[in-house]
Structure formats: structure tokens, C-alpha cells
Scaffold this motif. Sequence first.
Motif, PDB file in Angstrom:
ATOM      1  N   LYS B  40       0.831  -1.261   0.006  1.00 55.23           N
ATOM      2  CA  LYS B  40       0.062  -0.018   0.301  1.00 55.23           C
ATOM      3  C   LYS B  40       0.854   1.369   0.061  1.00 55.23           C
ATOM      4  CE  LYS B  40      -4.354   1.618   1.888  1.00 55.23           C
ATOM      5  NZ  LYS B  40      -4.062   3.088   2.327  1.00 55.23           N
ATOM      6  N   ILE B  43       4.772   2.637  -5.323  1.00 53.97           N
ATOM      7  CA  ILE B  43       4.667   2.615  -6.648  1.00 53.97           C
ATOM      8  C   ILE B  43       5.566   1.829  -7.518  1.00 53.97           C
ATOM      9  CG2 ILE B  43       4.703   4.323  -8.553  1.00 53.97           C
ATOM     10  CD1 ILE B  43       3.523   6.465  -6.833  1.00 53.97           C
ATOM     11  N   SER B  69       0.422   0.619  -6.519  1.00 57.85           N
ATOM     12  CA  SER B  69       0.089   1.455  -7.549  1.00 57.85           C
ATOM     13  C   SER B  69       1.138   1.205  -8.846  1.00 57.85           C
ATOM     14  CB  SER B  69      -0.276   2.621  -7.527  1.00 57.85           C
ATOM     15  OG  SER B  69      -1.479   2.607  -6.552  1.00 57.85           O
ATOM     16  N   VAL B  70       0.741   1.480 -10.085  1.00 59.57           N
ATOM     17  CA  VAL B  70       1.632   1.336 -11.070  1.00 59.57           C
ATOM     18  C   VAL B  70       1.535   2.560 -11.935  1.00 59.57           C
ATOM     19  CG1 VAL B  70       2.046  -0.071 -13.158  1.00 59.57           C
ATOM     20  CG2 VAL B  70       1.369  -1.179 -11.051  1.00 59.57           C
ATOM     21  N   ILE B  71       2.688   3.052 -12.317  1.00 55.30           N
ATOM     22  CA  ILE B  71       3.084   4.271 -13.395  1.00 55.30           C
ATOM     23  C   ILE B  71       3.941   3.820 -14.495  1.00 55.30           C
ATOM     24  CG2 ILE B  71       2.609   6.109 -11.808  1.00 55.30           C
ATOM     25  CD1 ILE B  71       5.603   6.670 -11.828  1.00 55.30           C
ATOM     26  N   GLY B  72       3.740   4.267 -15.640  1.00 50.05           N
ATOM     27  CA  GLY B  72       4.936   3.786 -16.661  1.00 50.05           C
ATOM     28  C   GLY B  72       4.604   3.991 -18.170  1.00 50.05           C
ATOM     29  N   PHE B  73       5.204   3.439 -18.990  1.00 50.27           N
ATOM     30  CA  PHE B  73       4.970   3.521 -20.512  1.00 50.27           C
ATOM     31  C   PHE B  73       5.018   2.160 -21.141  1.00 50.27           C
ATOM     32  CE2 PHE B  73       9.392   5.223 -20.118  1.00 50.27           C
ATOM     33  CZ  PHE B  73      10.076   4.398 -20.867  1.00 50.27           C
ATOM     34  N   GLU B  85      17.243  11.671 -24.435  1.00 54.23           N
ATOM     35  CA  GLU B  85      17.767  11.440 -22.987  1.00 54.23           C
ATOM     36  C   GLU B  85      18.444  10.161 -22.752  1.00 54.23           C
ATOM     37  OE1 GLU B  85      14.588  10.811 -19.473  1.00 54.23           O
ATOM     38  OE2 GLU B  85      15.553  12.710 -18.824  1.00 54.23           O
ATOM     39  N   ASP B  89      19.883   9.221 -17.292  1.00 53.64           N
ATOM     40  CA  ASP B  89      18.774  10.173 -16.812  1.00 53.64           C
ATOM     41  C   ASP B  89      17.528   9.710 -16.493  1.00 53.64           C
ATOM     42  OD1 ASP B  89      21.164  11.847 -16.753  1.00 53.64           O
ATOM     43  OD2 ASP B  89      20.159  13.234 -18.074  1.00 53.64           O
ATOM     44  N   ARG B  92      17.256   8.066 -13.140  1.00 54.70           N
ATOM     45  CA  ARG B  92      17.360   9.053 -11.999  1.00 54.70           C
ATOM     46  C   ARG B  92      16.145   9.731 -11.793  1.00 54.70           C
ATOM     47  NH1 ARG B  92      23.578  10.728 -12.528  1.00 54.70           N
ATOM     48  NH2 ARG B  92      22.980  10.728 -14.689  1.00 54.70           N
ATOM     49  N   THR B  93      15.241   9.976 -12.800  1.00 55.09           N
ATOM     50  CA  THR B  93      14.018  11.014 -12.852  1.00 55.09           C
ATOM     51  C   THR B  93      12.979   9.826 -11.882  1.00 55.09           C
ATOM     52  OG1 THR B  93      14.526  12.248 -14.797  1.00 55.09           O
ATOM     53  CG2 THR B  93      12.264  11.830 -14.344  1.00 55.09           C
ATOM     54  N   SER B  96      12.778   9.291  -8.489  1.00 51.33           N
ATOM     55  CA  SER B  96      12.276  10.104  -7.747  1.00 51.33           C
ATOM     56  C   SER B  96      10.844   9.698  -7.626  1.00 51.33           C
ATOM     57  CB  SER B  96      12.258  11.490  -8.363  1.00 51.33           C
ATOM     58  OG  SER B  96      13.672  11.988  -8.357  1.00 51.33           O
ATOM     59  N   TYR B  97      10.277   9.069  -8.552  1.00 49.48           N
ATOM     60  CA  TYR B  97       8.742   8.927  -8.519  1.00 49.48           C
ATOM     61  C   TYR B  97       8.100   7.574  -8.001  1.00 49.48           C
ATOM     62  CZ  TYR B  97       8.867  12.570 -12.212  1.00 49.48           C
ATOM     63  OH  TYR B  97       8.973  13.449 -13.314  1.00 49.48           O
ATOM     64  N   ALA B  98       8.921   6.645  -8.151  1.00 44.83           N
ATOM     65  CA  ALA B  98       8.680   5.266  -7.940  1.00 44.83           C
ATOM     66  C   ALA B  98       9.294   4.774  -6.802  1.00 44.83           C
ATOM     67  CB  ALA B  98       8.489   4.507  -8.986  1.00 44.83           C
ATOM     68  N   ASP B  99       9.051   3.399  -6.200  1.00 44.66           N
ATOM     69  CA  ASP B  99       9.693   2.809  -5.080  1.00 44.66           C
ATOM     70  C   ASP B  99      10.337   1.651  -5.732  1.00 44.66           C
ATOM     71  OD1 ASP B  99       8.807   4.205  -2.882  1.00 44.66           O
ATOM     72  OD2 ASP B  99       7.008   3.803  -3.669  1.00 44.66           O
TER      73      ASP B  99
ATOM     74  N   ARG C  56       3.879  13.651 -17.600  1.00 46.49           N
ATOM     75  CA  ARG C  56       2.931  12.724 -17.201  1.00 46.49           C
ATOM     76  C   ARG C  56       3.078  11.878 -15.979  1.00 46.49           C
ATOM     77  NH1 ARG C  56       1.442   7.294 -18.674  1.00 46.49           N
ATOM     78  NH2 ARG C  56       3.356   7.419 -19.961  1.00 46.49           N
ATOM     79  N   LEU C  57       4.392  11.198 -15.819  1.00 42.42           N
ATOM     80  CA  LEU C  57       4.669  10.467 -14.854  1.00 42.42           C
ATOM     81  C   LEU C  57       4.616  11.055 -13.525  1.00 42.42           C
ATOM     82  CD1 LEU C  57       6.862   7.524 -16.222  1.00 42.42           C
ATOM     83  CD2 LEU C  57       4.718   7.715 -15.871  1.00 42.42           C
ATOM     84  N   GLU C  60       1.157  11.648 -12.452  1.00 40.78           N
ATOM     85  CA  GLU C  60       0.663  10.452 -12.133  1.00 40.78           C
ATOM     86  C   GLU C  60       1.195   9.990 -10.774  1.00 40.78           C
ATOM     87  OE1 GLU C  60      -0.114   8.530 -16.623  1.00 40.78           O
ATOM     88  OE2 GLU C  60       0.697   7.133 -15.094  1.00 40.78           O
ATOM     89  N   ALA C  61       2.381  10.230 -10.341  1.00 37.12           N
ATOM     90  CA  ALA C  61       3.076   9.692  -9.152  1.00 37.12           C
ATOM     91  C   ALA C  61       2.499  10.379  -8.099  1.00 37.12           C
ATOM     92  CB  ALA C  61       4.367   9.596  -9.201  1.00 37.12           C
ATOM     93  N   ARG C  65       0.291   9.359  -4.832  1.00 37.02           N
ATOM     94  CA  ARG C  65       1.042   9.505  -3.702  1.00 37.02           C
ATOM     95  C   ARG C  65      -0.234  10.083  -2.648  1.00 37.02           C
ATOM     96  NH1 ARG C  65       5.404   6.955  -3.024  1.00 37.02           N
ATOM     97  NH2 ARG C  65       6.955   6.493  -4.666  1.00 37.02           N
ATOM     98  N   ARG C 266      18.109  16.665 -20.457  1.00 33.23           N
ATOM     99  CA  ARG C 266      19.323  17.457 -21.097  1.00 33.23           C
ATOM    100  C   ARG C 266      19.779  16.655 -22.032  1.00 33.23           C
ATOM    101  NH1 ARG C 266      24.203  15.957 -16.834  1.00 33.23           N
ATOM    102  NH2 ARG C 266      23.316  13.541 -15.997  1.00 33.23           N
ATOM    103  N   PHE C 283      18.300  16.786 -10.649  1.00 32.88           N
ATOM    104  CA  PHE C 283      17.813  15.487 -10.043  1.00 32.88           C
ATOM    105  C   PHE C 283      16.760  15.771  -8.726  1.00 32.88           C
ATOM    106  CE2 PHE C 283      20.850  13.703 -12.990  1.00 32.88           C
ATOM    107  CZ  PHE C 283      20.105  13.039 -13.797  1.00 32.88           C
ATOM    108  N   VAL C 286      13.667  17.356  -9.882  1.00 33.74           N
ATOM    109  CA  VAL C 286      12.591  16.364 -10.401  1.00 33.74           C
ATOM    110  C   VAL C 286      11.613  16.045  -9.319  1.00 33.74           C
ATOM    111  CG1 VAL C 286      12.180  13.893 -11.334  1.00 33.74           C
ATOM    112  CG2 VAL C 286      14.217  15.416 -12.309  1.00 33.74           C
ATOM    113  N   ARG C 287      12.362  15.681  -8.037  1.00 30.90           N
ATOM    114  CA  ARG C 287      11.537  15.550  -6.961  1.00 30.90           C
ATOM    115  C   ARG C 287      10.888  16.362  -6.135  1.00 30.90           C
ATOM    116  NH1 ARG C 287      11.038  10.908  -3.863  1.00 30.90           N
ATOM    117  NH2 ARG C 287      10.685  11.108  -1.756  1.00 30.90           N
ATOM    118  N   MET C 290       7.425  16.798  -8.158  1.00 29.77           N
ATOM    119  CA  MET C 290       6.409  15.900  -7.748  1.00 29.77           C
ATOM    120  C   MET C 290       5.677  16.500  -6.702  1.00 29.77           C
ATOM    121  SD  MET C 290       6.364  11.770  -6.674  1.00 29.77           S
ATOM    122  CE  MET C 290       7.208  12.058  -5.257  1.00 29.77           C
TER     123      MET C 290
END
Lengths: 305, 305, 305
Positions: B40, B43, B69-73, B85, B89, B92-93, B96-99, C56-57, C60-61, C65, C266, C283, C286-287, C290
Motif C-alpha cells: 500500500k 509505486i 500502484s503502477v505508473i509507466g509507459f 535522454e 537520466d 534517475r528521474t 524520484s517518482y517510484a519505489d 505525465r509520470l 501520476e506519481a 501518492r 538534458r 535531479f 525532479v523530486r 512531484m
Amino acid sequence: MLKGKHLIDLKEFSLDEIKEILDLSKEIMNNPEKYNNACKGKILATLFYEPSTRTRLSFEAAMIRLGGSVIGFSDPNASSVAKGESLEDTIRTISSYADIVVIRHFKEGASKLASQYSSIPVINAGDGSHLHPTQTLTDLLTIKSLKKDLSNHKIAICGDLKYGRTVHSLVDAIKRYENNKLIFVSPPELKIPEYIKRDLDPNSFKEISNLDEALKEVDILYMTRIQRERFRSEKEYFDLKDSYVLTESKLKYAKEDMIIMHPLPRVNEISPDIDKDKRSVYFEQVRFGMFARMALIIKLLGVKI
Amino acid sequence: MLKGKHLIDLKEFSLDEIKEILDLSKEIMNNPEKYNNACKGKILATLFYEPSTRTRLSFEAAMIRLGGSVIGFSDPNASSVAKGESLEDTIRTISSYADIVVIRHFKEGASKLASQYSSIPVINAGDGSHLHPTQTLTDLLTIKSLKKDLSNHKIAICGDLKYGRTVHSLVDAIKRYENNKLIFVSPPELKIPEYIKRDLDPNSFKEISNLDEALKEVDILYMTRIQRERFRSEKEYFDLKDSYVLTESKLKYAKEDMIIMHPLPRVNEISPDIDKDKRSVYFEQVRFGMFARMALIIKLLGVKI
Amino acid sequence: MLKGKHLIDLKEFSLDEIKEILDLSKEIMNNPEKYNNACKGKILATLFYEPSTRTRLSFEAAMIRLGGSVIGFSDPNASSVAKGESLEDTIRTISSYADIVVIRHFKEGASKLASQYSSIPVINAGDGSHLHPTQTLTDLLTIKSLKKDLSNHKIAICGDLKYGRTVHSLVDAIKRYENNKLIFVSPPELKIPEYIKRDLDPNSFKEISNLDEALKEVDILYMTRIQRERFRSEKEYFDLKDSYVLTESKLKYAKEDMIIMHPLPRVNEISPDIDKDKRSVYFEQVRFGMFARMALIIKLLGVKI
């Protein structure tokens, strides 16, 4: 008992079963909070072999508003993913992941085939130009909610009646209720197919080619899109197109309590001037669609509230 | 301790660590409710630079069934999104969003590279024709669950043994368990690569070119797809193809308790007639795959239940 | 009161409103658990008519969250889905399904138009080369968090200042705070547009063409990407490109507490050698992005915690 059933063709549901779904739809509209967690822990798979943002997002919002989750794919590329795999194998795989599955496919009969190999309920969200039963549930819920009843209406259905799967499904359903009169309004080359008329009581419908004639008497006006390329000639298109476009001036003759429905997307067959007319219910219809899908999911999953 | 580790190559996990994952998989299968909320608020990011509906949906269903939950492409277009990119990179981005993150990439070594720049666990869901460790976890769980043990089996592996990353990963894993005998069944041009045989005890395997020979004696039959374009000539393809297709008549000679596995998707190498034979476990295998991924996610996240 | 507002252009928000969002962002960063369920039962729709995995992500994140859910589409194909349907009709449909909507569109003004037909808050996630207000919120939050204040800074902005919508939005915002000095660093053909300079206090900025000159004195260095095809000639590109690439050797002259920002992605304008320098915060930025989006969503939905 709808639990465990598939919805491929609405004909396979009894009027009582349809009533069960519509009644639950209304109850959810009245008490949405009560259903917030109805499908907690359940997964809906959306397999869209043909893109359809509108229908897909309606199902996704429906499942999420019930506390459930969604997995799936949503564009033609994703179907190339499954390249070489039969729909039978795909559905058996998805049956392992999800609790209920929605399929939109470019081939007629695809959902039916899938349902034969699925261990979870399959919902047909459009197969080729064949059927689109959840749009029909949406339409029935809209009519029942805004016009009190599904019987005793004069209904004009206007536009491309030859190819529109929405129209065919609606006619199939509405004829099961008492004393409805249908007025089919279309250019000659886009008339409702013979095989559909054959199943109608001859006294229950008429065919005309001019929208104006019908507008005065009907309780419900169901507009659909006419695609230019379906006319025999450009000349015919330009001669006829204005007859099938609903404008403010035409609407003057309509009843005060008529409702204007449209399965959307529209192109130009309803002038945006009319959007604010209280008779225009096509955006409300979108919302009814989400609630109808919520009720359907609950019923097929057999969730107890 | 698996917490915080990446899964790039199953070789990097000890047998004890693999056992930990398989044991947890079984526990989840027995008590799924207990794990409903294990993740719970967590991500999972699914970065699929190459499409794979099957593997992606397995991971998504796994995470959702854990309450996450899920994010992605999920398609090649999305990778053009990240045009210009570097993968470094991007990861690393995403960190920041997911676990936790799952990567499928067309380049061999991509997941390894990503793991070096990631602050969250990376799972390799296939890199080029290189590795596919979660398929192997799936296979191990299937064997352990249905055949009690991972040792002392006679296993035929049949099909394209030259290019199949699933096969290479499985052989790498299964040879770490005691007293397994492998029978490689393939046409001459699709034999298992020398570098893989070199690492095997010469007494632990044999190579044959006809499936019938192997069928009588094996405990496990692992079928894989043979692609027509991989044969040296059309003539050879037509001469050989039937040897590598499992049919009802061939199956008569097999042991009663043999199991038939396949990583799927299949094309025609297993006749659908066999699907209902109790020895066919390839659709059950799909389900094992979801539970193996659930266990893996829990272990790498170090979630306490 | 931000509740029910749209975010199309950050100019339409007062400094107090921006402060409200930034303050909440920081509070969420300090107590993320407190906001775990802030948007439970709410749906964010992400309508990306132009792909943008990163933005987008991030949205979504952010929504996940907060305990909310996400529906939407994410690639150009999906927009062809809605073929023939106006953005006005699409947004009215989405208003029925979701509670808040994020739009990225290739046309300037698209989000503005959508907001006029939406019954739910609309967030502009980039419209053509026009605006990108949530990137600017991200930038402001980064500066405020790492440099204590939004006033009294010397800020160099380097790269393509002509076309970069990120730059234009940032300049528009930062000039509303006191005593900031801007140094625009760009090749002559990519200078900041006249209409933007016209609105600046002439004493508050200067324009130069060499990054080295600025490096010694600034508190904040905001790097952006220069696309090769934007130069007048290949010769000019090769003459100039190194002036706009940040390397370790150049960084020697910079202040110890300078921060280096970049909206990402970049390409090569920041050498990876610098990534580990404590001044590199892109980086981290980026956080911050969110968290800024989490705060924005809460404010526009008017959620009470």
C-alpha cells in the motif's frame, strides 16, 4: 443471477436482468459513497484492440469509482504485441491476472469467442460494426431516468441507420418494451437494414427522410453521425446534409420535454448552439454511461454490498 | 537479505535467496488476502522500451494485488518520448517518482546499466535476447509447486534452443540444483550454444533432434517456439517442423505425471487439443508467474508483513 | 481560494496563492504520510495529445501518492482516437469521469480553451511552445527550498532563450519577486524575445553570450538545452556550442553555494562529470516537481486535510 455471466449481446439478458442493472445504476447515482469500496482488490482488464478513448475511460473511471483497479492496453500497437498469439490464449492469460475483462475488437464476434475461453466475465465493448451493448445500457438508463419509463415513447432515430452499431443495438433493445413507436430518419442510402425491420411490428415504426417532419411529435430524438464518405455522390451529400443537422431553428418545433440524445462523438450533426438547451442531454448521457458500467461490473462480479 | 537488491541476472541470487522468493510465492498463493495491503502506498514503474503485454500485465497485476500502484509507459512510441535522454537520466528521474522499477529494453545490458544509476530496486524484464530472470523464477516456481522439488528431474527442452533467452536462463538456473538430467531437443541449426554446454556436467545432458525419443522418459517437457525464418531453408523447415509440434498422438507415450510447460506465447508448437490434458500446465504457469512477481516485489522492497 | 480554479498561466495566480502552494509542497515533503489519503476516491485525468513521459509520470506519481487514481491517454495515437471530436466535447466528456484534468497539447491555447468548457479544474501541462506553469512551480519550489527565498538572487539563464517555454515562464514568475538580477546567456540568434524584455525593469537584467563571464557571480545557474538545428549554420554551431556546455573546469570559478538547475531532459549541455557536484540539483528538482504537483492538486480540488 448475473454473477459470472458475460455481456456479449444484450439480447441474452432478460428484461428482469436489464432492470436489475438499471435499478442498481440509479442507486449508485444516488449513493455513490456506498459503493466506494465495492470492488476493492478487484482488477478490470481493458483489452482495446481498436482505440476508443471514450469507452475505455468510462470503464476505467467506473472501476476506480468502485474502489477497484485497472490493467490493460489501449492502442493498436499493443495488439501487434500479442502478434502470433491467438485471442483464445490471450484471454486465458488475462483470466489469470484480472477478475473481469472488457474487450473492444475490430473483428465481429471476437468478444463471443473470447468469452468461450475465459474463466472471468467478458464484457463486449464493441466488436467491429456489430454490437455495443454497454452503449445500449447507457441509452436505456438515460431514457428511464429522464423520461421515467422505457415504454410508450415516440422515438426518432436520425442519421446513418445502415452502419451504426449503436442504432442497431438500441432498436433491438427498445422493441422489447411496450408500445414504443420508432421513426427512422435517414437518407435513402443509409436506411435501417431489412433484417432489423423484419423483426419489428410493422405498426411500430415508420421511415422518413426529413428530420423536420419528425421533430414535432417525438419524445426522444436520438441523433447519430453521418459520415460524408457514405453518400453515393458529393452532390447528394450537399443536397441532404442539412436535413440531418439539428439547429436551433429546427428545434423550435419540438416538444418542450423532448430529450436529445447522441452516443458521441458528434461531428457537426448537432449545432453547438443547442448544447445549453435543457433538452440536450448528450453530456448527461455520458455520465449515465459511467454509472451503468459501474452497475454492470458489480452485477457480473456478483459483489455483495 | 534481498531488500534493496536489483534482479538483473538470477545468477546473482544465491539458492537460499531464490528459495526465499519461491517460499513466499507459495505462501501468497495460499493466503492472498494476507498480502492485500503489503505494498500500500508503493509505486511500481514499468518502463517498457519494447512492447510486452504479457510480462507487463503480469507485473501490474502483481503490484495491484499487493495493494500498490503502477505508473509507466508501454510502447515504443513512449521511448521516442524520451528522445535524446540517456537511460541513466531517465532512471534517475523515475527513482524520484517510484519505489521499484521494471525495465524491458531492446538492448542487452540495459537493465544492468540502469541499476547502476538507480536509487530504487531495478528488475530486468528482458534485455534484448539476453536474460529474462522473472520468467525463470516463474518456471522454478511451477516445477517446485507441481513436481515437489527442483532436483532429480529428467527435463526435455524442445524448440529453438539457440536464440531462446528463456531457455538459456532456465538451464543456468536448473543446473544449480542436484541431479537434474537435461535433454535438448532441437533441429541441428538451433542447438543449444556451446558456451552454455561448456558450463554443464557432461553427464547431465544429451542432445537429440527428435521429440518422440524424449517423450517417454521425461518428467518435465519444456516447449518453446520455433520461428520459421530461423531455418536454413524452407525445405528443412517443412521436413522438421512436425518433429517439434506436440500433438495428442505423441503425448500417448508420455508419463502420466509429466508436466508440459511453455513460456508463451505459443504459435503452433502445442496443438490446442492438448490444452485440456491434465499434464498441460502452461496456463497455470502464467498464474505462477504473477505470484512469483508478487513475492519478488515484496522481497526487494523489504516490506514487512 | 484556489479551490475550483484552473492553472493555465501562472500569472493568473497571486503571489499569495503561489506561496500557499509552495508552503503546502514543503509541508508534504516533511510529512508525506499525512497526505497518503488526501485524494482518496478522486480521479486525475491525464490527456496528453503530445507525448511527455516525464511530466505525465510526475503528475501520476503525485496523484497516486495522495491516494488518488489516474485515467487518461499518453500518446499521439490516442489523440487520433478522438478524431473528429472537438477538444470542447472531449473535455466535457472527461469532466463526467474525473475530478481534475491535466492537458498537454501541441496547440498554444488548447488548455485555455478546454478550461472554458470544463466543470472540473484544468491544469496546463504545456501548450505548444507557449507555457508550462507546473515546471515553473517546480523551479520556484526548488529555489525557495534550496536558497531560502525567491528574492535577492543573481540568476543566470543559459541556452536557447528564444524558444524555451520553460525559460519564458520562469522569467515571468521570478520578476514578480524583489531584487532579482537576471543574466541571459545565449548565442545571438537564440536571445530572449523582445516582448519579454519589454516587461522587465531594464536594471534587472543583462544579456551576454559567454557562460564563463556569468559563472563567477551568480547564485543560481539555470541551464537549458540548445538544439543544433536552431543555429543559423553548422559553423556557428561548432563555434558556439562549447560556450553553452557546463564542464567541471568551468565550474571551478563558480560560487560554493551556487545551485545548478535544469528542467530536463538534458542532452549534452551539462557534462555528467558534474552530476555528483553538490551544486547540481537538477535531479532533486525532479523530486520537487512531484511535490509541487501534489500541492497543486490538493489546492485546486480544495481537499481538506
